[in-house]
Scaffold this motif. Structure first.
Motif, mmCIF file in Angstrom:
data_model
loop_
_atom_site.group_PDB
_atom_site.id
_atom_site.type_symbol
_atom_site.label_atom_id
_atom_site.label_comp_id
_atom_site.label_asym_id
_atom_site.label_seq_id
_atom_site.Cartn_x
_atom_site.Cartn_y
_atom_site.Cartn_z
ATOM 1 N N MET A 39 25.200 20.560 -60.774
ATOM 2 C CA MET A 39 24.008 20.202 -61.547
ATOM 3 C C MET A 39 23.163 19.194 -60.763
ATOM 4 O O MET A 39 23.696 18.324 -60.088
ATOM 5 N N PRO A 40 21.827 19.298 -60.852
ATOM 6 C CA PRO A 40 20.968 18.361 -60.114
ATOM 7 C C PRO A 40 21.082 16.939 -60.681
ATOM 8 O O PRO A 40 21.433 16.737 -61.841
ATOM 9 N N VAL A 41 20.749 15.982 -59.842
ATOM 10 C CA VAL A 41 20.815 14.576 -60.237
ATOM 11 C C VAL A 41 19.681 14.274 -61.212
ATOM 12 O O VAL A 41 18.547 14.713 -61.024
ATOM 13 N N THR A 42 19.998 13.528 -62.251
ATOM 14 C CA THR A 42 19.013 13.082 -63.222
ATOM 15 C C THR A 42 18.718 11.616 -62.955
ATOM 16 O O THR A 42 19.639 10.806 -62.839
ATOM 17 N N TYR A 43 17.443 11.274 -62.872
ATOM 18 C CA TYR A 43 17.042 9.884 -62.634
ATOM 19 C C TYR A 43 16.494 9.290 -63.924
ATOM 20 O O TYR A 43 15.784 9.941 -64.673
ATOM 21 N N ARG A 44 16.853 8.011 -64.159
ATOM 22 C CA ARG A 44 16.498 7.357 -65.418
ATOM 23 C C ARG A 44 15.755 6.055 -65.140
ATOM 24 O O ARG A 44 16.229 5.219 -64.371
ATOM 25 N N SER A 45 14.604 5.884 -65.767
ATOM 26 C CA SER A 45 13.835 4.638 -65.727
ATOM 27 C C SER A 45 13.720 4.099 -67.139
ATOM 28 O O SER A 45 13.610 4.865 -68.095
ATOM 29 N N GLU A 99 2.785 21.222 -65.613
ATOM 30 C CA GLU A 99 2.876 22.605 -66.079
ATOM 31 C C GLU A 99 2.911 23.581 -64.911
ATOM 32 O O GLU A 99 3.524 24.634 -64.990
ATOM 33 N N ASN A 100 2.233 23.217 -63.820
ATOM 34 C CA ASN A 100 2.130 24.121 -62.674
ATOM 35 C C ASN A 100 3.184 23.865 -61.606
ATOM 36 O O ASN A 100 3.208 24.563 -60.598
ATOM 37 N N LYS A 101 4.003 22.859 -61.783
ATOM 38 C CA LYS A 101 5.035 22.557 -60.800
ATOM 39 C C LYS A 101 6.346 23.192 -61.239
ATOM 40 O O LYS A 101 6.797 22.990 -62.370
ATOM 41 N N ARG A 102 6.968 23.925 -60.331
ATOM 42 C CA ARG A 102 8.235 24.574 -60.649
ATOM 43 C C ARG A 102 9.351 23.542 -60.680
ATOM 44 O O ARG A 102 9.359 22.581 -59.925
ATOM 45 N N LYS A 103 10.296 23.773 -61.543
ATOM 46 C CA LYS A 103 11.497 22.956 -61.675
ATOM 47 C C LYS A 103 11.198 21.488 -61.993
ATOM 48 O O LYS A 103 11.985 20.622 -61.676
ATOM 49 N N SER A 104 10.064 21.212 -62.582
ATOM 50 C CA SER A 104 9.789 19.842 -63.014
ATOM 51 C C SER A 104 10.124 19.721 -64.493
ATOM 52 O O SER A 104 9.788 20.585 -65.284
ATOM 53 N N TRP A 105 10.822 18.659 -64.830
ATOM 54 C CA TRP A 105 11.184 18.415 -66.218
ATOM 55 C C TRP A 105 11.297 16.913 -66.426
ATOM 56 O O TRP A 105 11.511 16.148 -65.485
ATOM 57 N N TRP A 106 11.149 16.491 -67.671
ATOM 58 C CA TRP A 106 11.299 15.089 -68.034
ATOM 59 C C TRP A 106 11.546 14.986 -69.528
ATOM 60 O O TRP A 106 11.187 15.878 -70.292
ATOM 61 N N VAL A 107 12.180 13.894 -69.933
ATOM 62 C CA VAL A 107 12.477 13.628 -71.340
ATOM 63 C C VAL A 107 12.196 12.155 -71.603
ATOM 64 O O VAL A 107 12.683 11.288 -70.876
ATOM 65 N N LEU A 108 11.401 11.870 -72.619
ATOM 66 C CA LEU A 108 11.102 10.498 -73.007
ATOM 67 C C LEU A 108 11.835 10.187 -74.306
ATOM 68 O O LEU A 108 11.809 10.981 -75.237
ATOM 69 N N ASP A 109 12.460 9.013 -74.349
ATOM 70 C CA ASP A 109 13.187 8.603 -75.548
ATOM 71 C C ASP A 109 12.967 7.113 -75.754
ATOM 72 O O ASP A 109 12.654 6.380 -74.816
ATOM 73 N N THR A 110 13.119 6.661 -76.981
ATOM 74 C CA THR A 110 13.015 5.246 -77.313
ATOM 75 C C THR A 110 14.244 4.838 -78.106
ATOM 76 O O THR A 110 14.834 5.652 -78.821
ATOM 77 N N ILE A 119 11.810 2.021 -73.713
ATOM 78 C CA ILE A 119 11.334 3.369 -73.443
ATOM 79 C C ILE A 119 12.123 3.863 -72.249
ATOM 80 O O ILE A 119 12.173 3.190 -71.222
ATOM 81 N N GLU A 120 12.745 5.016 -72.405
ATOM 82 C CA GLU A 120 13.563 5.564 -71.328
ATOM 83 C C GLU A 120 13.064 6.965 -70.987
ATOM 84 O O GLU A 120 12.833 7.774 -71.877
ATOM 85 N N VAL A 121 12.902 7.213 -69.710
ATOM 86 C CA VAL A 121 12.498 8.534 -69.245
ATOM 87 C C VAL A 121 13.545 9.039 -68.272
ATOM 88 O O VAL A 121 13.928 8.336 -67.343
ATOM 89 N N LYS A 122 14.012 10.253 -68.523
ATOM 90 C CA LYS A 122 14.907 10.938 -67.597
ATOM 91 C C LYS A 122 14.112 12.071 -66.975
ATOM 92 O O LYS A 122 13.445 12.827 -67.682
ATOM 93 N N ALA A 123 14.182 12.165 -65.646
ATOM 94 C CA ALA A 123 13.408 13.181 -64.945
ATOM 95 C C ALA A 123 14.132 13.625 -63.688
ATOM 96 O O ALA A 123 15.158 13.054 -63.304
ATOM 97 N N HIS A 124 13.565 14.630 -63.041
ATOM 98 C CA HIS A 124 14.152 15.175 -61.818
ATOM 99 C C HIS A 124 13.796 14.347 -60.589
ATOM 100 O O HIS A 124 14.393 14.500 -59.543
ATOM 101 N N ASP A 125 12.820 13.446 -60.720
ATOM 102 C CA ASP A 125 12.318 12.669 -59.592
ATOM 103 C C ASP A 125 12.303 11.184 -59.967
ATOM 104 O O ASP A 125 11.796 10.824 -61.031
#
Length: 190
Positions: A39-45, A99-110, A119-125
């Motif tokens: 599974m790809p690495v998930t980065y969290r800020s 929307e136009n970038k392949r394999k880009s995803w992110w999730v925002l949570d509080t 505020i926490e964001v998990k993303a591919h980058d």
């Protein structure tokens, strides 16, 4: 009618089926470990926000001279609902052209922390996760201005700004053990 089934009956069944059970549990644990590493690495800020405790005084509060009595939703819940809204998701996707970038995803949570919320964001980058938090905080004021939710500008005060995303834990051990336990329970049922 009397049944002579006791604990030793079940122990003998497990003893007889132990080789198949150990093989299936081991196989499931190995597959879970491999899948966890593939599974790809998930980065969290994360950014910490001071809680805006200003609320509108209700009629009872104004009558009694209590000005800090909030009516309805707390200001934190209002900010959380804006951050988690489809509108915020659309604005972030448009701003970063995700929307136009392949394999880009992110999730925002509080979630709540002492004295405010995070505020926490998990993303591919890792850079993207930081930029999304910064944009979401700025976009709160834009949404607030359009909807006229509160006269407070800026809508939130940032205590700890977001940093570049750090790799989130893969929790491989937890996944391996839970898959082994799951296979054991399913095998025991059958």
């Amino acid at each position: 009618m009397k049944y002579d089934i006791d604990i030793f009956y079940y122990a003998n069944i497990y003893k007889k089926e132990s080789r198949k059970m150990i093989f299936l549990i081991g196989l499931a644990m190995i597959i879970a470990a491999i899948a966890s590493h593939i599974m790809p690495v998930t980065y969290r800020s994360t950014a910490t926000i001071l809680s805006p405790k200003e609320g509108r005084a209700g009629a009872l509060g104004a009558y009694l001279g209590i000005t800090g009595l909030a009516v309805g939703n707390s200001p934190d819940e209002v900010v959380w609902s804006i951050l988690r809204s489809r509108r915020m998701r659309r604005d972030v996707n448009e701003h970063f052209d995700l929307e136009n970038k392949r394999k880009s995803w992110w999730v925002l949570d509080t979630y709540a922390v002492t004295g405010g919320f995070a505020i926490e964001v998990k993303a591919h980058d890792p850079d993207l996760s930081k930029k999304i938090i910064d944009f979401a905080i700025v976009n709160l004021d834009k949404v607030n201005l359009e909807l006229d939710i509160t006269p407070q500008r800026p809508m939130v005060k940032v205590l700890d700004p977001a940093t570049i995303g750090i790799p989130a834990s893969r929790e491989t051990t937890k996944k391996v053990l839970s898959s082994g336990l799951f296979v054991f329970l399913i095998y025991s049922v059958f």
